[in-house]
Motif scaffolding. Structure first.
Motif, PDB file in Angstrom:
ATOM      1  N   ASP A 343      -2.238   4.468  -3.096  1.00 28.50           N
ATOM      2  CA  ASP A 343      -2.590   3.181  -2.501  1.00 28.50           C
ATOM      3  C   ASP A 343      -1.376   2.452  -1.923  1.00 28.50           C
ATOM      4  O   ASP A 343      -1.471   1.298  -1.510  1.00 28.50           O
ATOM      5  N   ARG A 382      -7.941  -0.553  -0.108  1.00 26.81           N
ATOM      6  CA  ARG A 382      -8.249  -1.506  -1.188  1.00 26.81           C
ATOM      7  C   ARG A 382      -7.490  -2.804  -1.028  1.00 26.81           C
ATOM      8  O   ARG A 382      -7.968  -3.861  -1.418  1.00 26.81           O
ATOM      9  N   ASN A 383      -6.298  -2.735  -0.465  1.00 29.11           N
ATOM     10  CA  ASN A 383      -5.518  -3.950  -0.203  1.00 29.11           C
ATOM     11  C   ASN A 383      -5.636  -4.255   1.289  1.00 29.11           C
ATOM     12  O   ASN A 383      -5.005  -3.599   2.124  1.00 29.11           O
ATOM     13  N   THR A 386      -2.301  -5.196   3.304  1.00 30.24           N
ATOM     14  CA  THR A 386      -1.403  -4.049   3.451  1.00 30.24           C
ATOM     15  C   THR A 386      -1.979  -3.035   4.421  1.00 30.24           C
ATOM     16  O   THR A 386      -1.272  -2.468   5.264  1.00 30.24           O
TER      17      THR A 386
END
Length: 581
Positions: A343, A382-383, A386
């Protein structure tokens, strides 16, 4: 049949016949308006009016669907012409052969080649499935896949592709809703009156296609058996991948093409030989492992130590990548780090810096990067912030630096074109490749550079869609917004310290002023506004501090483009009688 040198649609000059099928003939043609080569498929006259209407409707649906796509593996359809009792379909010219013709001539293919083709097909199919709404191709088979001389895959013939509406059924389906497909390659649900198609339908067809390429046995004529029963030398791991892809029950297959791509990249890890090696290694270190576990338990920190070990591994490989001066070693280290912390965007940002340092992103680099980021995309997303930043930086890498053979496609195949036209085609190919990444960034709420990403995304949309719109005569009103985006691009580039970005923005703007000044005028852009943009683009180029031969060349291109751009602007404001306006 159309004679050589004949003209279709008042602009496409037939150069040669390059293919022939049961219902169609394919020609190579030169576009006199854009000085570009296209492939033109002639659909033979169908006497049955109902059948002809169906053919025209199918092709129109296909063209409207494809012109919204933006993927290097999907050739565009740009024009439909009814003329001389025939229907002509104008599309991107792709040099290469279909996988079916390769199989017919050469027989079963090498395992490594088939896996590479499978991974590429997973990428383009996953692109279709991730669209909103999703698109299911429904007809993956060797004859619908072309291989270019550079080894790139192209997916052709979207005739029965289907755009799936939302769960409430409020959005109509685009494409024929019947359960169509090719026997042997089509999934069982395609031939079930109550069956529902989705991404897993294409997974099945891709598995059947790879099976055929490896064994030479047509899935319809011969029952699909484990591939090693046909070719014992093939990988047990690959056999397992294809068996899972072609399960009758969709729930038992890979649930996405991204999952299948990962399995194809790691199929050797499933081989019995690999498992045996792991078993031996396990036995060899069993005593040490037990002792280590006991120590950790006694210390009361086994979980903490495991996390620390993972972080240490990640930090180690990031450090290796940062410290080495060898680009190949650095690349391997960052890819390894990305596989440990799936991630984290940091390894990809470091890869981008390495790849762009020499001013050129090669095919090999692009394939390594795309493979790594695709494999871990779900974790990276997920972020949101970012992911948006990484998408934006990835988009800029494609936009300004991608110089691989896939970007040179049409230019390399177009004899008689001048250097400027070839460079223009390469530029627009890079822009199309960057498009989806810029859209990712632009559509992330709260991303600090979302407005800049939107400029890039809108410019990419214009360059992707404008040719079909010109051919349809529906391009009016598109040019003034594009002109505004070019102004924004030049203004933003002026704030950059990156000379590549500054010079490319200047050249793109001057090229647009050279090609579209009459279109800009028709949409209400004044001569003065165009000249201001031309001056700003030239100033941007002249103020760039070039330190390499490549940058010197780009700066010279902008300087050389300035005068033709001004002449084109002046000519655009001369009426039919020759009076300047």
């Amino acid at each position: 049949m159309v004679a050589e040198n004949a003209t279709v649609g008042k602009r496409y000059r037939i150069l040669a016949q390059i293919g022939k099928g049961g219902m169609s003939t394919v020609y190579l043609a030169m576009d006199s308006s854009l000085n570009k080569q296209w492939a033109i498929k002639e659909i033979r006259n169908v006497s049955d009016s109902a059948q002809r209407d169906l053919v025209i409707k199918s092709l129109t649906v296909e063209a409207n669907m494809i012109k919204r796509f933006d993927h290097p593996a999907i050739p565009r359809i740009v024009d439909l012409i009814e003329e001389k009792n025939s229907l002509f379909v104008v599309m991107d010219y792709v040099e290469g052969r279909t996988l079916s013709s390769i199989l017919k001539k050469e027989g079963p293919q090498k395992e490594s080649d088939v896996v590479d083709w499978g991974v590429q097909l997973c990428d383009v199919l996953d692109y279709l499935h991730r669209r909103r709404p999703p698109v299911v191709f429904r007809d993956v088979k060797p004859s619908n896949v072309m291989l270019t001389p550079e080894g790139a895959i192209k997916l052709i013939d979207f005739g029965i592709a289907r755009e799936i509406g939302d769960d409430r059924g409020e959005r109509p389906l685009l494409g024929d809703a019947r359960q169509l497909g090719t026997p042997g390659f089509g999934a069982p649900e395609q031939f079930d009156p109550d069956g529902e198609v989705d991404a897993r339908t294409d997974v099945y067809a891709l598995g059947a296609t790879l099976y055929f390429l490896l064994t030479g046995r047509h899935p319809r004529k011969h029952k699909m058996v484990p591939i090693r029963q046909v070719r014992p030398e093939l990988s047990e791991g690959l056999e397992s991948v294809l068996a899972k892809a072609t399960r009758k029950n969709p729930d038992e297959r890979f649930q996405s093409c991204a999952q299948m791509a990962y399995a194809l990249k790691h199929y050797k890890e499933e081989d019995q030989a690999h498992r045996d090696a792991l078993l031996l290694k396990w036995r060899g270190f069993l005593a040490t492992g037990i002792a280590s576990v006991v120590c950790l338990v006694l210390a009361g920190g086994s979980l903490l130590m495991a996390n620390h070990a993972q972080n240490s591994d990640y930090d180690y490989w990031m450090g290796q990548g940062a410290q080495t001066s060898d680009d190949t070693q650095a690349e391997a280290a960052f890819v390894k780090a990305a596989s440990i912390k799936t991630d984290s965007a940091e390894p990809y940002e470091n890869l981008i810096k390495r790849y762009t340092a020499d001013g050129s992103l090669s095919d090999r680099e692009e394939q390594t990067y795309n493979s790594a980021i695709t494999e871990h995309m779900a974790d990276l997303q997920r972020n949101a912030d970012t992911w948006a930043q990484l998408s934006f930086d990835t988009g800029k890498m494609y936009w300004y630096y991608y110089d691989g053979t896939r970007m040179k496609g049409d230019a390399a195949n177009s004899e008689g074109q001048n250097q400027q036209d070839q460079q223009d085609q390469q530029r627009y190919a890079r822009i199309r490749a960057a498009s989806r990444w810029m859209h990712n960034a632009a559509e992330t709420q709260g991303f600090k550079d979302a407005n800049v990403a939107r400029i890039y995304a809108d410019i990419a949309d214009f360059n992707t869609q404008i040719v079909p719109l010109i051919n349809e005569g529906s391009d009016a009103g598109r040019y003034k917004p594009y002109f505004a985006k070019l102004n924004d691009l030049v203004n933003n580039a002026g704030k950059e310290n990156n000379e590549v970005i500054r010079l490319e923005a200047a050249n793109l703007s001057l090229d647009a002023l050279r090609v579209y000044p009459r279109k800009f005028r028709a949409d209400g852009v004044s001569k003065e506004e165009m000249r201001v943009l031309a001056d700003a683009a030239l100033d941007l180029a002249n103020s760039s501090n070039t330190t390499t031969d490549e940058l010197d060349q780009r700066k010279k291109e902008a300087e050389n483009a300035y005068k033709p751009a001004l002449e084109a602007i002046s000519n655009a404001f001369v009426d039919i009688k020759g009076d300047a306006k």
